[in-house]
Design an enzyme around this catalytic site. Sequence first.
Site, short mmCIF file in Angstrom:
data_model
loop_
_atom_site.label_atom_id
_atom_site.label_comp_id
_atom_site.label_asym_id
_atom_site.label_seq_id
_atom_site.Cartn_x
_atom_site.Cartn_y
_atom_site.Cartn_z
N MET A 214 -7.57 1.10 -7.73
CA MET A 214 -7.32 0.37 -6.50
C MET A 214 -7.45 -1.13 -6.78
SD MET A 214 -6.85 0.20 -3.15
CE MET A 214 -7.28 -0.89 -1.78
N HIS B 158 4.92 11.62 -10.85
CA HIS B 158 5.21 10.19 -10.71
C HIS B 158 6.19 9.75 -11.78
CE1 HIS B 158 4.55 6.25 -9.05
NE2 HIS B 158 4.20 5.76 -10.22
N CYS C 14 0.79 -1.23 0.00
CA CYS C 14 0.00 0.00 0.00
C CYS C 14 0.82 1.29 0.00
CB CYS C 14 -0.93 0.04 1.22
SG CYS C 14 -1.83 -1.49 1.54
N CYS D 192 1.49 3.81 -3.11
CA CYS D 192 0.45 4.71 -3.60
C CYS D 192 -0.05 5.68 -2.53
CB CYS D 192 -0.74 3.91 -4.15
SG CYS D 192 -0.40 3.09 -5.72
N HIS D 193 -0.09 5.23 -1.28
CA HIS D 193 -0.71 6.05 -0.23
C HIS D 193 0.29 6.78 0.66
CE1 HIS D 193 -4.72 4.42 -1.14
NE2 HIS D 193 -4.12 3.25 -1.27
N HIS E 294 -0.70 7.27 -15.78
CA HIS E 294 0.38 6.39 -15.32
C HIS E 294 1.06 5.82 -16.56
CE1 HIS E 294 2.67 3.26 -13.34
NE2 HIS E 294 2.31 3.73 -12.16
#
Length: 543
Positions: A90, A327, A49, A52-53, A369
Amino acid sequence: MRISINRIRTLSMLAGLLGLGSVSAMAGTPPPLTEQEFETAKKIYFERCAGCHGVLRKGATGKPLTPDITQDHGNDYLTNFITYGSPAGMPNWGDTLSKDQIELLAKYLQHPPPFPPEFGMKEIKATWKVVVPPEQRPTKKMNKIDLDNLFSVTLRDNGQVALIDGNSKQIVGVVDTGYAVHISRLSSSGRYLYVIGRDSKINLIDLWMETPATVAEIKIGMEARSVETSKYKGWEDKLAIAGSYWPPHYVIMKGDTLEPVKIVSTRGTTVDTQDYHPEPRVAAIVASHEHPDFIVNIKETGKVLLVDYSDLDNMSVTSVDAAPFLHDGGWDSTKRYFLTAANKSNKVAVVDSKTRKLAKLIDVGGIPHPGRGANFLDPKFGPVWATSHLGDETIVLIGTDPAKHPDSAWKVVRTLKGQGGGSLFIKTHPKSSNLWVDTPLNPDTEVSQSIAVFDLKNLDKPFEVLPIAQWADLGEGVKRVVQPEYNKDGSEVWFSVWNGKNQQSAIVVLDDKTRKLKTVIKDKRLVTPTGKFNVLNTVHDVY
């Protein structure tokens, strides 16, 4: 033993010092966890996780997961969301994590995030190891491998990379690395392979050895994603740089030994609200061909740094304001312009590496992305660079030729519709007329287990769906299809079929011209293969 009130007080004090607000103000009483449960859940969060978070759970590609938000949602909501995912990118972790792991993670997310330790030069140097000094390495290539057609393949959950001969399709070596290698990069000469794990460990692999192996290693922090080498004329193979998610900094090293030379923190203010951010993570890094610069994406603050490495004692850094949540990205076909996704801002920033200035900030779809993106000639608009999206089904094409196609330059000239959200990588090749788009994070298994391919000669034609996972014939499992990569001459395209750690995975190889199955690479050592990097294409930024 349950999580003590002292932990809450300590975290509250740290949060206050970092400008995050007090924990007590942010959240109420979290669900109880034993110390062992907390540590287990923390490990799951890091592995699945945090990318991304965020380590501090303040969000970036993924949404913020601070206790004021998660406690409001509660256990049932969090458990269901983790289990089933969403079309916005997600993943459906119910295919990967057990029910008990998901329930534990849901509880953990309602606790304040633990604050990880700092990691400075003393700690970095303590991890640095030169296994084979430069003077003891070969003076010429000692193996018969066609290095230009060698693939470095991430074995995510085994903490390894497999080196696969693109001609024979055989594994010629497996090298132990850090956890979940994120990228593989090559030195300009093609001799040295640099890989970096999500745990910040870098391995320097000498491809000239009889059996390619690690000759140096180092750990630059607690979590990381990017490594790159100097490419400007006269600086080939001399320096390397790696960027860390935690602590938020980048480290410049000697290219042949990984000896750390300079550490630079990235903490600072955001480009939009000018608020201080304690965790501006280093995302993509590329090496300029116009100047002795490393181009470094600072995710949360939205700044692109052009780091001049020609004089590290008096280092000059040009800061370009782009947009938050930078990113990944790649070069246009001329290798002058760096196009990079600011994913949660739904923008692509174009940086002119020659003038060291922002050329344009372009609105695109939901959570772009691109990986490195894809360069090709649009039949109507000329040279374009393309990205897919995590958050929607679109593929946008951006004009990249301000000299001969000024009306199309730095604009979205065409929007295609793919299978759905959850795309991570898009790929073509100068010798190909195909554009391949994966969707491994789509919650629909039919979508995540297949690939969409567009005809670049007729972009109005609907895409074709190819059942890659079905062709792999692996039996049970998640079988996400991820990251198309070409061989050295563009005649083949390779796909990872990413299955569970205890299930069989594979690499599927297609003939690019016919789109037909050519071979399936199966080997018990291929545990959770994800990213694949062909040496020739990576050295020369072919995508």
